[in-house]
Design an enzyme around this catalytic site. Structure first.
Site, PDB file in Angstrom:
ATOM      1  N   CYS A   1       5.834   6.553   4.696  1.00 43.12           N
ATOM      2  CA  CYS A   1       4.593   5.620   4.522  1.00 43.12           C
ATOM      3  C   CYS A   1       4.004   6.209   3.319  1.00 43.12           C
ATOM      4  O   CYS A   1       2.903   5.745   2.486  1.00 43.12           O
ATOM      5  CB  CYS A   1       3.550   5.542   5.617  1.00 43.12           C
ATOM      6  SG  CYS A   1       4.079   4.547   7.121  1.00 43.12           S
TER       7      CYS A   1
ATOM      8  N   GLU B   1      -0.254  -3.855  11.337  1.00 43.52           N
ATOM      9  CA  GLU B   1       0.526  -3.292  10.197  1.00 43.52           C
ATOM     10  C   GLU B   1       2.003  -4.012  10.510  1.00 43.52           C
ATOM     11  O   GLU B   1       2.533  -4.383   9.622  1.00 43.52           O
ATOM     12  CB  GLU B   1       0.607  -2.070  10.193  1.00 43.52           C
ATOM     13  CG  GLU B   1       0.088  -1.668   8.860  1.00 43.52           C
ATOM     14  CD  GLU B   1       0.373   0.023   8.564  1.00 43.52           C
ATOM     15  OE1 GLU B   1      -0.495   0.454   7.986  1.00 43.52           O
ATOM     16  OE2 GLU B   1       1.080   0.558   8.994  1.00 43.52           O
TER      17      GLU B   1
ATOM     18  N   HIS C   1       3.361  -4.809   3.854  1.00 44.62           N
ATOM     19  CA  HIS C   1       3.462  -5.177   5.411  1.00 44.62           C
ATOM     20  C   HIS C   1       3.002  -6.904   5.290  1.00 44.62           C
ATOM     21  O   HIS C   1       2.261  -7.160   4.412  1.00 44.62           O
ATOM     22  CB  HIS C   1       2.503  -4.591   6.074  1.00 44.62           C
ATOM     23  CG  HIS C   1       2.677  -3.110   6.315  1.00 44.62           C
ATOM     24  ND1 HIS C   1       3.813  -2.454   7.155  1.00 44.62           N
ATOM     25  CD2 HIS C   1       2.352  -1.852   5.868  1.00 44.62           C
ATOM     26  CE1 HIS C   1       3.846  -1.264   7.140  1.00 44.62           C
ATOM     27  NE2 HIS C   1       2.696  -0.901   6.177  1.00 44.62           N
TER      28      HIS C   1
ATOM     29  N   HIS D   1       0.981  -1.294   0.013  1.00 45.56           N
ATOM     30  CA  HIS D   1       0.099   0.012  -0.081  1.00 45.56           C
ATOM     31  C   HIS D   1       1.012   1.497  -0.043  1.00 45.56           C
ATOM     32  O   HIS D   1       1.741   1.010  -0.097  1.00 45.56           O
ATOM     33  CB  HIS D   1      -1.223  -0.057   1.273  1.00 45.56           C
ATOM     34  CG  HIS D   1      -0.442   0.197   2.418  1.00 45.56           C
ATOM     35  ND1 HIS D   1      -1.093   0.907   3.648  1.00 45.56           N
ATOM     36  CD2 HIS D   1       0.987   0.111   2.996  1.00 45.56           C
ATOM     37  CE1 HIS D   1      -0.498   1.247   4.399  1.00 45.56           C
ATOM     38  NE2 HIS D   1       0.830   0.703   4.325  1.00 45.56           N
TER      39      HIS D   1
ATOM     40  N   HIS E   1      -1.412 -10.537  -1.234  1.00 49.04           N
ATOM     41  CA  HIS E   1      -0.673 -10.462  -2.241  1.00 49.04           C
ATOM     42  C   HIS E   1      -0.982  -9.549  -3.381  1.00 49.04           C
ATOM     43  O   HIS E   1      -0.820  -9.717  -4.639  1.00 49.04           O
ATOM     44  CB  HIS E   1       0.068 -12.038  -2.965  1.00 49.04           C
ATOM     45  CG  HIS E   1       0.954 -12.348  -1.989  1.00 49.04           C
ATOM     46  ND1 HIS E   1       0.603 -12.977  -0.745  1.00 49.04           N
ATOM     47  CD2 HIS E   1       2.214 -12.539  -2.129  1.00 49.04           C
ATOM     48  CE1 HIS E   1       1.495 -13.614  -0.206  1.00 49.04           C
ATOM     49  NE2 HIS E   1       2.589 -13.207  -1.096  1.00 49.04           N
TER      50      HIS E   1
ATOM     51  N   HIS F   1       5.097   0.699  -0.312  1.00 49.86           N
ATOM     52  CA  HIS F   1       5.701  -0.488   0.489  1.00 49.86           C
ATOM     53  C   HIS F   1       4.651  -1.385   0.891  1.00 49.86           C
ATOM     54  O   HIS F   1       3.592  -1.422   0.512  1.00 49.86           O
ATOM     55  CB  HIS F   1       6.236   0.343   1.710  1.00 49.86           C
ATOM     56  CG  HIS F   1       5.162   0.823   2.541  1.00 49.86           C
ATOM     57  ND1 HIS F   1       4.528   2.030   2.195  1.00 49.86           N
ATOM     58  CD2 HIS F   1       4.804   0.402   3.872  1.00 49.86           C
ATOM     59  CE1 HIS F   1       3.744   2.327   2.925  1.00 49.86           C
ATOM     60  NE2 HIS F   1       3.686   1.388   4.232  1.00 49.86           N
TER      61      HIS F   1
END
Length: 138
Positions: free
Chosen positions: A24, A128, A30, A15, A68, A28
């Site tokens: 952020c 997260e 998580h 995201h 994914h 990137h």
């Protein structure tokens, strides 16, 4: 009397948080852990809901829709370019913070997926990282 049943599920997805003041804002990902808390009166067997039903209705929704994939706010200035690059981009009607993801699951996905049952998704917590999580309660 109302009882609660909880189950969590792990997914990996990317995201970016549009407008974020720090790192952020970059693309990137998580390894998320999503906790579902469901409430209802006990059934004749003495349970809120079978844990396998939480898995099939809520956890598998995560697998099918977010795991994914790259979650991106439909109003993100990068949306058109990223969607053109990869069909794994999922556009959502909110900036994909952990708080907004939890809220979307509680207010939209839970009622949709649990329709026809007496069970209500009353809380969702989106981790997260192992140190950082956000929750939404109904």
């Amino acid at each position: 009397m109302r009882y609660a049943a909880q189950r969590y599920h792990d997914i990996s997805c990317g995201h970016r948080v549009a407008g974020h003041e720090s790192k952020c804002r970059h693309l990137h990902g998580h390894n998320y852990r999503v906790h579902f808390t469901c409430e209802a009166e006990l059934d004749d067997i003495g349970r809120v809901i079978d844990f396998s039903v939480i898995k099939s209705k809520l956890c598998m929704w995560l697998e099918d829709n977010w795991d994914h994939r790259f979650i991106l706010w439909e109003q993100d200035p990068m949306a058109d370019r990223l969607c053109a690059l990869d069909d794994s981009v999922v556009l959502v009607p909110f900036n994909p913070t952990a708080e907004n993801m939890a809220g979307h699951l509680v207010h939209h996905i839970g009622p949709q997926q649990l329709e026809g049952t007496s069970v209500v998704l009353v809380r969702c917590t989106v981790e997260e990282t192992r140190k950082c999580a956000a929750s939404c309660d109904l």
